[in-house]
Design an enzyme around this catalytic site. Structure first.
Site, PDB file in Angstrom:
ATOM      1  CE1 TYR A  15      20.266   1.953  33.773  1.00 51.92           C
ATOM      2  CE2 TYR A  15      19.135   0.928  35.475  1.00 51.92           C
ATOM      3  CZ  TYR A  15      19.977   0.742  34.470  1.00 51.92           C
ATOM      4  OH  TYR A  15      20.749  -0.481  34.198  1.00 51.92           O
ATOM      5  CE  LYS A  29      19.280  -0.270  31.124  1.00 51.26           C
ATOM      6  NZ  LYS A  29      19.783  -0.597  29.804  1.00 51.26           N
TER       7      LYS A  29
HETATM    8  N1  NAD Z   1      25.532  -4.288  36.230  1.00 51.78           N
HETATM    9  C1  NAD Z   1      24.455  -4.442  36.342  1.00 51.78           C
HETATM   10  O1  NAD Z   1      23.988  -5.196  37.691  1.00 51.78           O
HETATM   11  C2  NAD Z   1      23.513  -4.224  35.611  1.00 51.78           C
HETATM   12  C3  NAD Z   1      21.785  -4.339  36.017  1.00 51.78           C
HETATM   13  C4  NAD Z   1      20.941  -3.721  35.119  1.00 51.78           C
HETATM   14  C5  NAD Z   1      21.233  -3.498  33.918  1.00 51.78           C
HETATM   15  N2  NAD Z   1      22.427  -3.119  33.468  1.00 51.78           N
HETATM   16  C6  NAD Z   1      22.676  -2.631  32.337  1.00 51.78           C
HETATM   17  O2  NAD Z   1      23.717  -3.473  31.611  1.00 51.78           O
HETATM   18  C7  NAD Z   1      24.603  -2.485  30.703  1.00 51.78           C
HETATM   19  C8  NAD Z   1      26.136  -2.592  30.887  1.00 51.78           C
HETATM   20  O3  NAD Z   1      26.255  -1.950  32.261  1.00 51.78           O
HETATM   21  P1  NAD Z   1      27.430  -2.469  33.296  1.00 51.78           P
HETATM   22  O4  NAD Z   1      27.006  -2.942  34.594  1.00 51.78           O
HETATM   23  O5  NAD Z   1      28.242  -3.470  32.576  1.00 51.78           O
HETATM   24  O6  NAD Z   1      28.259  -0.934  33.220  1.00 51.78           O
HETATM   25  P2  NAD Z   1      29.633  -0.463  32.731  1.00 51.78           P
HETATM   26  O7  NAD Z   1      29.556   0.895  33.033  1.00 51.78           O
HETATM   27  O8  NAD Z   1      30.628  -1.333  33.147  1.00 51.78           O
HETATM   28  O9  NAD Z   1      29.744  -0.769  31.115  1.00 51.78           O
HETATM   29  C9  NAD Z   1      28.856   0.165  30.374  1.00 51.78           C
HETATM   30  C10 NAD Z   1      29.771   0.789  29.271  1.00 51.78           C
HETATM   31  O10 NAD Z   1      28.873   1.356  28.240  1.00 51.78           O
HETATM   32  C11 NAD Z   1      29.589   2.588  27.561  1.00 51.78           C
HETATM   33  N3  NAD Z   1      28.986   3.650  27.304  1.00 51.78           N
HETATM   34  C12 NAD Z   1      28.465   4.605  28.023  1.00 51.78           C
HETATM   35  N4  NAD Z   1      27.719   5.559  27.374  1.00 51.78           N
HETATM   36  C13 NAD Z   1      27.887   5.042  25.929  1.00 51.78           C
HETATM   37  C14 NAD Z   1      27.714   5.669  24.664  1.00 51.78           C
HETATM   38  N5  NAD Z   1      26.946   6.932  24.625  1.00 51.78           N
HETATM   39  N6  NAD Z   1      28.365   5.144  23.746  1.00 51.78           N
HETATM   40  C15 NAD Z   1      29.125   3.854  23.739  1.00 51.78           C
HETATM   41  N7  NAD Z   1      29.483   3.429  24.867  1.00 51.78           N
HETATM   42  C16 NAD Z   1      28.768   3.892  26.153  1.00 51.78           C
HETATM   43  C17 NAD Z   1      30.797   2.899  28.965  1.00 51.78           C
HETATM   44  O11 NAD Z   1      31.696   3.423  28.401  1.00 51.78           O
HETATM   45  C18 NAD Z   1      30.903   1.425  29.505  1.00 51.78           C
HETATM   46  O12 NAD Z   1      32.062   0.931  29.197  1.00 51.78           O
HETATM   47  C19 NAD Z   1      24.049  -1.364  30.833  1.00 51.78           C
HETATM   48  O13 NAD Z   1      22.972  -1.090  29.802  1.00 51.78           O
HETATM   49  C20 NAD Z   1      23.115  -1.296  32.075  1.00 51.78           C
HETATM   50  O14 NAD Z   1      22.356  -0.627  32.466  1.00 51.78           O
HETATM   51  C21 NAD Z   1      23.523  -3.637  34.363  1.00 51.78           C
END
Ligand code: NAD
Length: 294
Positions: free
Chosen positions: A160, A164
């Site tokens: 990851y 990232k």
């Molecule tokens: N939540 C955090 O604290 C955090 C921290 C750092 C980075 N992120 C990043 O933020 C972004 C959103 O994450 P989140 O925490 O809201 O997670 P989440 O799982 O709630 O949302 C991610 C969404 O992406 C969708 N998804 C996954 N693979 C896919 C694909 N191939 N095509 C289309 N949709 C797809 C999933 O179905 C899901 O609805 C991600 O890129 C994650 O790496 C989140």
């Protein structure tokens, strides 16, 4: 700040942070493409209800949105649905993501590759499909979503973290290429409770870091009035901050002395001393100090 007549694609908008962005854009007049494959947090399966539910939420609130259920690895289909529904694309928020956490000594090729595919190819593919359209209309705003795990490292997240921070490098070069065509590219590292992070959070912490507290940053960076380009920002719990590279002043060998590991050892304190640091913003700026260009 309004987004009337702007067409916004948010990938992975069926849950978490992406859902919050989609709702925020729609509440300010944007026409939103809610993309989501609807699989599990580890990227297994698919389900159209993830995107459909968010579209229903937006329309119930009086907003305008359509669902797209394709994987972000098939970005052309995602962008095509924006063109078919609304005839253009102004904003692309690359947000979709999954996790396959495992300590590196247990890493499999499959878990390495799927993270690369969803995060790097899944940011590349919609961006590539939107890019020439944005160039032609001389307008575009693109967000990439990185992570503190990429910036700082985190146990169990080598796959990851690599993906990232790869995204960040992609965004930096794209920001340079897009500038002249009024296409601005920025990267955010969110901190929010979601199905990816909920196991790590207490209840009180979850309340503090609701996903919708990240979205104001995305709206600001994607507004037509914004001049920010090539930035990296952290956001969570209502806190927002820009990051930049810091480089030590460094030490120099070569004047009346050999350039050898023994001599390097002698100036090592200078190599790692940040008390007189600089903050290069481009390869040209970064090259000046070693080449003695003032
Ligand atoms: N939540 C955090 O604290 C955090 C921290 C750092 C980075 N992120 C990043 O933020 C972004 C959103 O994450 P989140 O925490 O809201 O997670 P989440 O799982 O709630 O949302 C991610 C969404 O992406 C969708 N998804 C996954 N693979 C896919 C694909 N191939 N095509 C289309 N949709 C797809 C999933 O179905 C899901 O609805 C991600 O890129 C994650 O790496 C989140």
């Amino acid at each position: 700040m309004r987004f009337d007549n702007r067409v916004v694609v948010v990938t992975g908008a069926g849950n978490g942070v992406g859902r919050a962005h989609a709702l925020a854009f729609a509440s300010r007049g944007a026409k939103v493409i809610v993309n989501d494959l609807g699989g599990s947090a580890s990227g297994k399966g698919s389900d159209t209800s993830a995107a459909d539910n968010v579209v229903a939420e937006i329309t119930a609130l009086g907003g305008e949105a359509i669902a797209n259920h394709d994987s972000v690895t098939e970005g052309e289909k995602v962008i095509k649905s924006a063109l078919e529904a609304y005839g253009r694309i102004d904003v692309l928020v690359n947000n979709a993501g999954i996790l396959r956490d495992t300590a590196f000594h247990k890493m499999t090729d499959e878990n390495w590759k799927i993270i690369y595919d969803v995060h790097v190819m899944g940011a590349y593919s919609p961006t590539r499909a939107a890019w020439n359209l944005m160039r032609e209309q001389e307008y575009g705003r693109i967000i990439f979503t990185t992570s503190a795990s990429g910036i700082y490292g985190n146990f169990g997240q080598t796959n990851y973290s690599a993906a990232k921070l790869g995204i960040y490098g992609f965004a930096q070069s794209l920001a340079i290429e897009g500038r002249k065509k009024n296409i601005f590219v920025n990267t955010i590292a969110p901190m929010a409770v979601s199905r990816l992070t909920q196991n790590l959070m207490s209840e009180s912490m979850s309340e503090m870091i609701r996903p919708e507290l990240v979205s104001p940053l995305v709206l600001k960076l994607c507004h037509e009035s914004s001049v920010e380009n090539g930035g990296l920002y952290e956001a969570g719990a209502g806190w927002f901050a820009k990051l930049r590279w810091e480089r030590a002043k460094g030490g120099r060998l070569g004047i009346n002395q050999d350039i050898s590991v023994d001599n390097l050892e002698e100036i090592w304190d200078q190599v790692v001393d940040f008390s007189q640091s600089e903050h290069p913003r481009s390869t040209a700026e970064a090259g000046k100090t070693p080449l003695r260009i003032s």
